[in-house]
Design an enzyme around this catalytic site. Structure first.
Site, PDB file in Angstrom:
ATOM      1  N   ILE A  10       0.811  -1.227   0.000  1.00  0.00           N
ATOM      2  CA  ILE A  10       0.000   0.000   0.000  1.00  0.00           C
ATOM      3  C   ILE A  10       0.840   1.272   0.000  1.00  0.00           C
ATOM      4  O   ILE A  10       0.321   2.364  -0.123  1.00  0.00           O
ATOM      5  CB  ILE A  10      -1.003   0.043   1.181  1.00  0.00           C
ATOM      6  CG1 ILE A  10      -0.325  -0.277   2.511  1.00  0.00           C
ATOM      7  CG2 ILE A  10      -2.176  -0.861   0.922  1.00  0.00           C
ATOM      8  CD1 ILE A  10      -1.246  -0.131   3.711  1.00  0.00           C
ATOM      9  N   GLY A  13       6.874   3.753   3.292  1.00  0.00           N
ATOM     10  CA  GLY A  13       7.013   4.675   4.409  1.00  0.00           C
ATOM     11  C   GLY A  13       8.449   5.128   4.544  1.00  0.00           C
ATOM     12  O   GLY A  13       9.303   4.831   3.704  1.00  0.00           O
ATOM     13  N   THR A  14       8.724   5.835   5.615  1.00  0.00           N
ATOM     14  CA  THR A  14      10.072   6.347   5.865  1.00  0.00           C
ATOM     15  C   THR A  14      11.077   5.206   5.996  1.00  0.00           C
ATOM     16  O   THR A  14      12.227   5.331   5.615  1.00  0.00           O
ATOM     17  CB  THR A  14      10.064   7.175   7.165  1.00  0.00           C
ATOM     18  OG1 THR A  14       9.045   8.169   7.053  1.00  0.00           O
ATOM     19  CG2 THR A  14      11.390   7.868   7.400  1.00  0.00           C
ATOM     20  N   TYR A  15      10.625   4.079   6.542  1.00  0.00           N
ATOM     21  CA  TYR A  15      11.567   3.016   6.897  1.00  0.00           C
ATOM     22  C   TYR A  15      11.485   1.779   6.022  1.00  0.00           C
ATOM     23  O   TYR A  15      12.262   0.859   6.179  1.00  0.00           O
ATOM     24  CB  TYR A  15      11.339   2.606   8.356  1.00  0.00           C
ATOM     25  CG  TYR A  15      11.502   3.769   9.299  1.00  0.00           C
ATOM     26  CD1 TYR A  15      12.777   4.237   9.629  1.00  0.00           C
ATOM     27  CD2 TYR A  15      10.404   4.426   9.838  1.00  0.00           C
ATOM     28  CE1 TYR A  15      12.936   5.315  10.474  1.00  0.00           C
ATOM     29  CE2 TYR A  15      10.557   5.505  10.689  1.00  0.00           C
ATOM     30  CZ  TYR A  15      11.826   5.948  11.001  1.00  0.00           C
ATOM     31  OH  TYR A  15      11.994   7.019  11.838  1.00  0.00           O
ATOM     32  N   GLY A  16      10.547   1.727   5.114  1.00  0.00           N
ATOM     33  CA  GLY A  16      10.437   0.533   4.278  1.00  0.00           C
ATOM     34  C   GLY A  16       9.051   0.390   3.686  1.00  0.00           C
ATOM     35  O   GLY A  16       8.224   1.287   3.767  1.00  0.00           O
ATOM     36  N   VAL A  17       8.815  -0.767   3.083  1.00  0.00           N
ATOM     37  CA  VAL A  17       7.546  -1.008   2.396  1.00  0.00           C
ATOM     38  C   VAL A  17       6.434  -1.259   3.410  1.00  0.00           C
ATOM     39  O   VAL A  17       6.654  -1.884   4.448  1.00  0.00           O
ATOM     40  CB  VAL A  17       7.672  -2.228   1.456  1.00  0.00           C
ATOM     41  CG1 VAL A  17       6.377  -2.450   0.680  1.00  0.00           C
ATOM     42  CG2 VAL A  17       8.820  -2.027   0.481  1.00  0.00           C
ATOM     43  N   VAL A  18       5.244  -0.760   3.090  1.00  0.00           N
ATOM     44  CA  VAL A  18       4.073  -0.996   3.942  1.00  0.00           C
ATOM     45  C   VAL A  18       3.078  -1.850   3.158  1.00  0.00           C
ATOM     46  O   VAL A  18       2.761  -1.544   2.007  1.00  0.00           O
ATOM     47  CB  VAL A  18       3.390   0.328   4.349  1.00  0.00           C
ATOM     48  CG1 VAL A  18       2.291   0.070   5.373  1.00  0.00           C
ATOM     49  CG2 VAL A  18       4.415   1.323   4.904  1.00  0.00           C
ATOM     50  N   LYS A  33       4.464  -3.033   8.411  1.00  0.00           N
ATOM     51  CA  LYS A  33       5.602  -2.215   7.981  1.00  0.00           C
ATOM     52  C   LYS A  33       6.864  -3.049   8.067  1.00  0.00           C
ATOM     53  O   LYS A  33       7.240  -3.507   9.144  1.00  0.00           O
ATOM     54  CB  LYS A  33       5.757  -0.983   8.876  1.00  0.00           C
ATOM     55  CG  LYS A  33       4.579  -0.063   8.759  1.00  0.00           C
ATOM     56  CD  LYS A  33       4.871   1.332   9.275  1.00  0.00           C
ATOM     57  CE  LYS A  33       3.662   2.199   8.955  1.00  0.00           C
ATOM     58  NZ  LYS A  33       3.868   3.592   9.193  1.00  0.00           N
ATOM     59  N   ASP A 128       8.818  13.498  13.523  1.00  0.00           N
ATOM     60  CA  ASP A 128       8.659  13.516  12.064  1.00  0.00           C
ATOM     61  C   ASP A 128       7.179  13.587  11.678  1.00  0.00           C
ATOM     62  O   ASP A 128       6.734  12.902  10.772  1.00  0.00           O
ATOM     63  CB  ASP A 128       9.322  12.264  11.469  1.00  0.00           C
ATOM     64  CG  ASP A 128       9.512  12.372   9.957  1.00  0.00           C
ATOM     65  OD1 ASP A 128       9.621  13.508   9.443  1.00  0.00           O
ATOM     66  OD2 ASP A 128       9.532  11.327   9.286  1.00  0.00           O
TER      67      ASP A 128
END
EC number: 2.7.11.22
Length: 303
Positions: A10, A13-18, A33, A128
């Site tokens: 979907i 994000g800041t840290y990886g795939v969601v 996440k 953030d």
């Protein structure tokens, strides 16, 4: 991970795939996440796992619930409650020439402050905040996502896809390299989001750290030690900064009434200890005509 099945990707994000996912036995729809860290080879630092596990204790109707923390082959998966819409998408969907209902702006801002106050009381910062991590449902509820992740994983300069992390909502003390900052950074971000709720446009949309600072300075004036003690000794403050005079916030945020502009100005005070706190902001006259008994946190606040 065997308890969950991925349905579809979907977002990033800041840290990886969601991913959107589902719990196999309960059928609960969740957001999954996948945390991708810089030092992929070494696996996930135990400090990050510890930090993030503490976030499971953050239970509040205006904070996206972290349901589970799972490891799979040195990858960390965070399982969150699922909400299908974020504030950025919602603002983008409002037709040209139309704006958000002023009472919805008020309700959303109050709920954001509720979530922030709850986390700040528990010594958790966000660091953030931006429209992309404010999630909404179809009942008028708004929830803060990714609270506490900055402390667990740091705030990267770039998303893992190399897209630059937005600076538009970042507090001036962070932009000026202050080694110590606290809860006021989230209040600043919330102030810039408040303006965007009213106008649909980012208040300060810089494309680099210096451009971001200068956009703030052009509106609020270039800060000095008189308005913000010791600002001139922050690592990235330069005496060569142009000396802008304070401009007019009201000309940039036309859709707010007098009380709204007063609250916004208090959220955007340069000197962090003088900036209004989330708790103080919730008692501002701007919210006097908001029916707080209908809000999701009313039951826990005894309204």
């Amino acid at each position: 991970m065997e308890d969950y099945v991925k349905i579809e990707k979907i977002g990033e994000g800041t840290y990886g795939v969601v991913y959107k996912g589902r719990h196999k036995s309960t059928g609960q729809v969740v957001a999954m996440k996948k945390i991708r860290l810089e030092s992929e080879e070494e696996g996930v630092p135990s400090t990050a796992v510890r930090e993030v596990s503490l976030l499971q204790e953050l239970k509040h109707p205006n904070v996206v619930r972290l349901l589970d923390v799972l490891m799979q082959e040195s990858r960390l998966y965070l399982i969150f409650e699922f909400l299908s819409m974020d504030l950025k998408k919602y603002l983008d969907s409002i037709p040209s020439g139309q704006y958000m209902d002023p009472m919805l702006v008020k309700s959303y801002l109050y709920q954001i402050l509720e979530g922030i106050y709850f986390c700040h009381r528990r010594r958790v910062l966000h660091r953030d905040l931006k429209p992309q991590n404010l999630l909404i449902d179809n009942k008028g509820v708004i929830k803060l996502a990714d609270f506490g992740l900055a402390r667990a994983f740091g705030v990267p300069v770039r998303v893992y896809t190399h897209e630059v992390v937005t600076l538009w909502y970042r507090a001036p003390e962070v932009l000026l390299g202050s080694p110590r900052y606290s809860t006021p950074v989230d209040v600043w971000s919330t102030g810039t989001i408040f303006a965007e709720l009213a106008t649909k446009k980012p208040l300060f949309h810089g494309d680099s750290e210096i451009d971001q600072l200068f956009r703030i300075f052009r509106t609020l004036g270039t800060p000095n030690n008189d308005v913000w003690p010791d600002v001139e000794s922050l690592p990235d403050y330069k005496n060569t900064f142009p000396k802008w005079k304070e401009g007019s916030l009201s000309s940039m945020v036309k859709n707010l009434d007098k009380n709204g502009l007063d609250l916004l100005a208090k959220m955007l005070i340069y000197n962090p200890p003088k900036r209004i706190s989330a708790r103080e902001a919730m008692t501002h006259p701007y919210f006097d005509d908001l029916d707080k008994s209908t809000l999701p946190a009313a039951c826990i606040n005894g309204v």
